[in-house]
Every structure is written in C-alpha cells, then in structure tokens.
Design an enzyme around this catalytic site. Structure first.
Site, PDB file in Angstrom:
ATOM      1  N   LYS A  88       0.843  -1.214   0.000  1.00 18.61           N
ATOM      2  CA  LYS A  88       0.000   0.000   0.000  1.00 18.61           C
ATOM      3  C   LYS A  88       0.874   1.259   0.000  1.00 18.61           C
ATOM      4  O   LYS A  88       0.641   2.180  -0.784  1.00 18.61           O
ATOM      5  CB  LYS A  88      -0.941   0.000   1.223  1.00 18.61           C
ATOM      6  CG  LYS A  88      -1.847  -1.213   1.296  1.00 18.61           C
ATOM      7  CD  LYS A  88      -2.760  -1.191   2.517  1.00 18.61           C
ATOM      8  CE  LYS A  88      -2.071  -1.229   3.852  1.00 18.61           C
ATOM      9  NZ  LYS A  88      -1.335  -2.501   4.121  1.00 18.61           N
ATOM     10  N   ARG A 105      -9.994   0.525   8.705  1.00 24.02           N
ATOM     11  CA  ARG A 105      -9.583  -0.840   9.051  1.00 24.02           C
ATOM     12  C   ARG A 105     -10.665  -1.615   9.788  1.00 24.02           C
ATOM     13  O   ARG A 105     -10.473  -2.800  10.086  1.00 24.02           O
ATOM     14  CB  ARG A 105      -8.356  -0.779   9.952  1.00 24.02           C
ATOM     15  CG  ARG A 105      -7.036  -0.953   9.231  1.00 24.02           C
ATOM     16  CD  ARG A 105      -5.959  -0.715  10.259  1.00 24.02           C
ATOM     17  NE  ARG A 105      -4.777  -1.470  10.031  1.00 24.02           N
ATOM     18  CZ  ARG A 105      -3.690  -0.962   9.443  1.00 24.02           C
ATOM     19  NH1 ARG A 105      -3.693   0.242   8.953  1.00 24.02           N
ATOM     20  NH2 ARG A 105      -2.613  -1.700   9.330  1.00 24.02           N
ATOM     21  N   ARG A 123      11.690  -5.834   4.823  1.00 17.29           N
ATOM     22  CA  ARG A 123      11.496  -4.390   4.602  1.00 17.29           C
ATOM     23  C   ARG A 123      12.523  -3.566   5.382  1.00 17.29           C
ATOM     24  O   ARG A 123      12.821  -3.831   6.530  1.00 17.29           O
ATOM     25  CB  ARG A 123      10.093  -3.957   5.039  1.00 17.29           C
ATOM     26  CG  ARG A 123       9.938  -2.436   4.962  1.00 17.29           C
ATOM     27  CD  ARG A 123       8.517  -1.959   5.048  1.00 17.29           C
ATOM     28  NE  ARG A 123       7.780  -2.494   6.171  1.00 17.29           N
ATOM     29  CZ  ARG A 123       6.468  -2.329   6.317  1.00 17.29           C
ATOM     30  NH1 ARG A 123       5.772  -1.676   5.413  1.00 17.29           N
ATOM     31  NH2 ARG A 123       5.858  -2.851   7.366  1.00 17.29           N
ATOM     32  N   ARG A 167      11.395  -1.533  10.828  1.00 16.72           N
ATOM     33  CA  ARG A 167      10.259  -1.060  11.630  1.00 16.72           C
ATOM     34  C   ARG A 167      10.052  -2.027  12.789  1.00 16.72           C
ATOM     35  O   ARG A 167      10.085  -3.249  12.585  1.00 16.72           O
ATOM     36  CB  ARG A 167       9.012  -1.028  10.732  1.00 16.72           C
ATOM     37  CG  ARG A 167       8.289   0.293  10.791  1.00 16.72           C
ATOM     38  CD  ARG A 167       7.248   0.381   9.743  1.00 16.72           C
ATOM     39  NE  ARG A 167       6.027  -0.326  10.110  1.00 16.72           N
ATOM     40  CZ  ARG A 167       4.932  -0.340   9.368  1.00 16.72           C
ATOM     41  NH1 ARG A 167       4.911   0.312   8.223  1.00 16.72           N
ATOM     42  NH2 ARG A 167       3.862  -1.003   9.760  1.00 16.72           N
ATOM     43  N   ARG A 193      -0.018  -8.933  13.102  1.00 19.41           N
ATOM     44  CA  ARG A 193      -0.666  -7.910  12.282  1.00 19.41           C
ATOM     45  C   ARG A 193      -1.417  -8.540  11.116  1.00 19.41           C
ATOM     46  O   ARG A 193      -2.498  -8.087  10.743  1.00 19.41           O
ATOM     47  CB  ARG A 193       0.380  -6.902  11.773  1.00 19.41           C
ATOM     48  CG  ARG A 193       0.836  -5.958  12.864  1.00 19.41           C
ATOM     49  CD  ARG A 193       2.139  -5.265  12.510  1.00 19.41           C
ATOM     50  NE  ARG A 193       2.097  -4.621  11.223  1.00 19.41           N
ATOM     51  CZ  ARG A 193       3.153  -4.544  10.385  1.00 19.41           C
ATOM     52  NH1 ARG A 193       4.307  -5.076  10.712  1.00 19.41           N
ATOM     53  NH2 ARG A 193       3.030  -3.927   9.253  1.00 19.41           N
TER      54      ARG A 193
HETATM   55  P1  AP5 Z   1       4.846  -1.621   1.847  1.00 21.37           P
HETATM   56  O1  AP5 Z   1       4.533  -0.812   0.655  1.00 21.37           O
HETATM   57  O2  AP5 Z   1       5.538  -0.969   2.989  1.00 21.37           O
HETATM   58  O3  AP5 Z   1       3.535  -2.409   2.361  1.00 21.37           O
HETATM   59  P2  AP5 Z   1       2.263  -1.879   3.134  1.00 21.37           P
HETATM   60  O4  AP5 Z   1       1.072  -2.559   2.564  1.00 21.37           O
HETATM   61  O5  AP5 Z   1       2.239  -0.381   3.162  1.00 21.37           O
HETATM   62  O6  AP5 Z   1       2.583  -2.489   4.543  1.00 21.37           O
HETATM   63  P3  AP5 Z   1       2.492  -1.892   6.017  1.00 21.37           P
HETATM   64  O7  AP5 Z   1       3.179  -2.889   6.891  1.00 21.37           O
HETATM   65  O8  AP5 Z   1       2.992  -0.478   6.093  1.00 21.37           O
HETATM   66  O9  AP5 Z   1       0.964  -1.904   6.256  1.00 21.37           O
HETATM   67  P4  AP5 Z   1       0.238  -1.977   7.577  1.00 21.37           P
HETATM   68  O10 AP5 Z   1      -1.159  -1.799   7.116  1.00 21.37           O
HETATM   69  O11 AP5 Z   1       0.454  -3.133   8.456  1.00 21.37           O
HETATM   70  O12 AP5 Z   1       0.935  -0.825   8.433  1.00 21.37           O
HETATM   71  P5  AP5 Z   1       0.453   0.593   8.920  1.00 21.37           P
HETATM   72  O13 AP5 Z   1       1.619   1.456   8.929  1.00 21.37           O
HETATM   73  O14 AP5 Z   1      -0.786   1.017   8.193  1.00 21.37           O
HETATM   74  O15 AP5 Z   1       5.727  -2.879   1.342  1.00 21.37           O
HETATM   75  C1  AP5 Z   1       6.229  -3.831   2.263  1.00 21.37           C
HETATM   76  C2  AP5 Z   1       7.575  -4.362   1.734  1.00 21.37           C
HETATM   77  O16 AP5 Z   1       7.344  -5.055   0.499  1.00 21.37           O
HETATM   78  C3  AP5 Z   1       8.606  -3.268   1.416  1.00 21.37           C
HETATM   79  O17 AP5 Z   1       9.874  -3.748   1.757  1.00 21.37           O
HETATM   80  C4  AP5 Z   1       8.497  -3.072  -0.109  1.00 21.37           C
HETATM   81  O18 AP5 Z   1       9.731  -2.664  -0.687  1.00 21.37           O
HETATM   82  C5  AP5 Z   1       8.109  -4.481  -0.560  1.00 21.37           C
HETATM   83  N1  AP5 Z   1       7.251  -4.473  -1.761  1.00 21.37           N
HETATM   84  C6  AP5 Z   1       6.242  -3.615  -2.043  1.00 21.37           C
HETATM   85  N2  AP5 Z   1       5.675  -3.931  -3.221  1.00 21.37           N
HETATM   86  C7  AP5 Z   1       6.336  -5.032  -3.677  1.00 21.37           C
HETATM   87  C8  AP5 Z   1       6.197  -5.845  -4.839  1.00 21.37           C
HETATM   88  N3  AP5 Z   1       5.272  -5.580  -5.787  1.00 21.37           N
HETATM   89  N4  AP5 Z   1       7.028  -6.904  -4.980  1.00 21.37           N
HETATM   90  C9  AP5 Z   1       7.978  -7.180  -4.030  1.00 21.37           C
HETATM   91  N5  AP5 Z   1       8.160  -6.445  -2.904  1.00 21.37           N
HETATM   92  C10 AP5 Z   1       7.322  -5.385  -2.732  1.00 21.37           C
HETATM   93  O19 AP5 Z   1      -0.032   0.281  10.415  1.00 21.37           O
HETATM   94  C11 AP5 Z   1       0.879   0.029  11.470  1.00 21.37           C
HETATM   95  C12 AP5 Z   1       0.113  -0.047  12.786  1.00 21.37           C
HETATM   96  O20 AP5 Z   1      -0.516   1.218  13.053  1.00 21.37           O
HETATM   97  C13 AP5 Z   1      -1.028  -1.067  12.845  1.00 21.37           C
HETATM   98  O21 AP5 Z   1      -0.574  -2.361  13.200  1.00 21.37           O
HETATM   99  C14 AP5 Z   1      -1.933  -0.456  13.922  1.00 21.37           C
HETATM  100  O22 AP5 Z   1      -1.419  -0.692  15.218  1.00 21.37           O
HETATM  101  C15 AP5 Z   1      -1.810   1.030  13.649  1.00 21.37           C
HETATM  102  N6  AP5 Z   1      -2.830   1.540  12.708  1.00 21.37           N
HETATM  103  C16 AP5 Z   1      -2.598   2.102  11.482  1.00 21.37           C
HETATM  104  N7  AP5 Z   1      -3.760   2.453  10.912  1.00 21.37           N
HETATM  105  C17 AP5 Z   1      -4.741   2.124  11.785  1.00 21.37           C
HETATM  106  C18 AP5 Z   1      -6.151   2.227  11.741  1.00 21.37           C
HETATM  107  N8  AP5 Z   1      -6.805   2.739  10.676  1.00 21.37           N
HETATM  108  N9  AP5 Z   1      -6.853   1.770  12.812  1.00 21.37           N
HETATM  109  C19 AP5 Z   1      -6.236   1.271  13.891  1.00 21.37           C
HETATM  110  N10 AP5 Z   1      -4.893   1.122  13.985  1.00 21.37           N
HETATM  111  C20 AP5 Z   1      -4.147   1.559  12.946  1.00 21.37           C
END
Ligand code: AP5
Length: 216
Positions: free
Chosen positions: A13, A88, A127, A160, A171
């Site tokens: 994402k 979410r 990552r 991270r 997660r």
């Molecule tokens: P990346 O692009 O970073 O993936 P992502 O989908 O953004 O993953 P996240 O881990 O950031 O998502 P998340 O939803 O768990 O975290 P968030 O920060 O929202 O890619 C991942 C890796 O893959 C990278 O190394 C990249 O280079 C590689 N990659 C990408 N595309 C690729 C491809 N096509 N092929 C190969 N490799 C690839 O949330 C973190 C925490 O915050 C949550 O656990 C929760 O505690 C809290 N939180 C956030 N939002 C909320 C909410 N709305 N409600 C409640 N709690 C929340």
C-alpha cells in the site's frame, strides 16, 4: 479523486501510494505514518497508541477517527486523497462515509491489493526504510545500491519495530479478522476494485491506474 488502498500488511500500500500520488496528483494519507509520527513526538495520541502498535493490534477507533478527520479536512485534500491503512474496521468505514458527506464528495474507488500470506510475511521480514525521507526498500526485492544506506539521502536504513517476526504475524492475523470483512462491505457498495498485488511494483501501479480509470 478519493481512493482507499486496502490490503494486508506488506501488500504494498505504501509503495503504491508513493507512485500513485504523483500520477493522480492527490496526497498520500497514511494512518500508520501519522501514528508513527505521533509516537515519535510523544504526543498524547502517540503515547496512547504506542502499546497497541507495539503489540500488532489496532489502535482504538476513537483515537484514529479524530486523527483522520483532522488530516483529510486540510486544504491539500480538497480535491482528493489516497488513504492508506484507513479504514480498518466497519466503524471506521461508516464514519469515513459520514465525514465525506461534509467534505464535498464520496469515495470513488477502494483498491484491494491481493497478495498471499506467505509473500506478505516475506515482504515484511525484508522491509527496510529510510528514517529521513521514508523511502522503502526490500533486502531481496528492492535492495538499496549500497547495503544498509538510503539511495536518496545516504542515511542508515532501519527495520520497523512491528516488522519483527511475531508482531508481523499478529498484524496479518488482525488484518484477516478485523479488516478483511471490509472487502465485502465495499463490494456491496460497488466501490471495490480488486488488483493483483504481485509482480514488480511498477506493474502493480499500472494495474491500479487502469482500474481507477487514470493513465500513466
Ligand atoms: P509496503 O509498501 O511498505 O507495504 P504496506 O502494505 O504499506 O505495509 P504496512 O506494513 O505499512 O501496512 P500496515 O497496514 O500493516 O501498516 P500501517 O503502517 O498502516 O511494502 C512492504 C515491503 O514489500 C517493502 O519492503 C516493499 O519494498 C516491498 N514491496 C512492495 N511492493 C512489492 C512488490 N510488488 N514486490 C515485491 N516487494 C514489494 O499500520 C501500522 C500499525 O498502526 C497497525 O498495526 C496499527 O497498530 C496502527 N494503525 C494504522 N492504521 C490504523 C487504523 N486505521 N486503525 C487502527 N490502527 C491503525
């Protein structure tokens, strides 16, 4: 254009949002980035959110809803946004619909990135990110030119905290239990655009632009 990017942790994402904001000309609003910034600055929100994030659990809806409402009310979101990591839960999705009634326009697309469980776990484990500019890398799929250093600003890359093994798996489970039901929620509203999230990031970007009716 008002777009939500949905998908499990590691689906890409954040990677896609960084490309799409240039193509679509709307800001990337990441709930995870906003929460991590609040933790870093030890704000009231950050102090309340930290224990949930460290455990791989969702931060309570009440905290996240006010944060997103404040962010998408800012003038740079007047013509749209790319929401990454929000909503979410069904409560967050319903409140988003209400927020948008008072903000001039409904959601147009909910892009659901499909990537299998074993691949997302591998992506999270490899990552790395730049603490300065936020650029994302992967040890195997998107390595930096010089090991451990950001290509853009030369800073040491970091892991991270919530990408460590047990927390990353937690997660993914939380996503499957609490967020995946939104796929059906948005399908029923005819907003869902399912996109294969595997392959090179640029290929995935091309697929997303096609389903949202934009060109590169
Ligand atoms: P990346 O692009 O970073 O993936 P992502 O989908 O953004 O993953 P996240 O881990 O950031 O998502 P998340 O939803 O768990 O975290 P968030 O920060 O929202 O890619 C991942 C890796 O893959 C990278 O190394 C990249 O280079 C590689 N990659 C990408 N595309 C690729 C491809 N096509 N092929 C190969 N490799 C690839 O949330 C973190 C925490 O915050 C949550 O656990 C929760 O505690 C809290 N939180 C956030 N939002 C909320 C909410 N709305 N409600 C409640 N709690 C929340």
């Amino acid at each position: 254009m008002r777009v939500v990017l949905l998908g499990p942790p590691g689906a890409g994402k954040g990677t896609q949002a960084k490309s799409l904001e240039k193509n679509l000309g709307v800001p990337h609003v990441s709930s995870g980035d906003l929460l991590r910034a609040a933790v870093e600055k030890s704000t009231e929100l950050g102090l309340a959110a930290k224990c949930y994030m460290d455990a791989g659990e969702l931060v309570p809806d009440a905290l996240v809803l006010d944060m997103i409402d404040a962010r998408i009310s800012q003038p740079d979101c007047d013509d749209g946004f790319l929401l990454d990591g929000f909503p979410r839960t069904e409560q967050q999705a319903s409140r988003l619909t209400e927020m948008l009634v008072s903000q001039g326009g409904p959601l147009e697309h909910v892009v659901s990135l499909t990537v299998g469980r074993s691949e997302v776990v591998e992506r999270l484990a490899g990552r790395r990110s730049c603490p300065d500019c936020g650029r994302l890398y992967h040890l195997k799929f998107e390595p930096p030119r010089v090991q451990g250093l950001c290509d853009t600003c030369g800073k040491d890359l970091v892991v991270r905290g919530d990408d460590r093994d047990d927390t990353a798996r937690q997660r993914v489970e939380v996503y499957e239990r609490q967020t995946a039901p939104l796929i059906e929620f948005y399908r029923q509203q005819a907003l869902l655009r399912e996109v294969d999230g595997t392959g090179r990031p640029a290929e995935v970007t091309g697929r997303i632009l096609t389903v949202v009716g934009a060109t590169q």
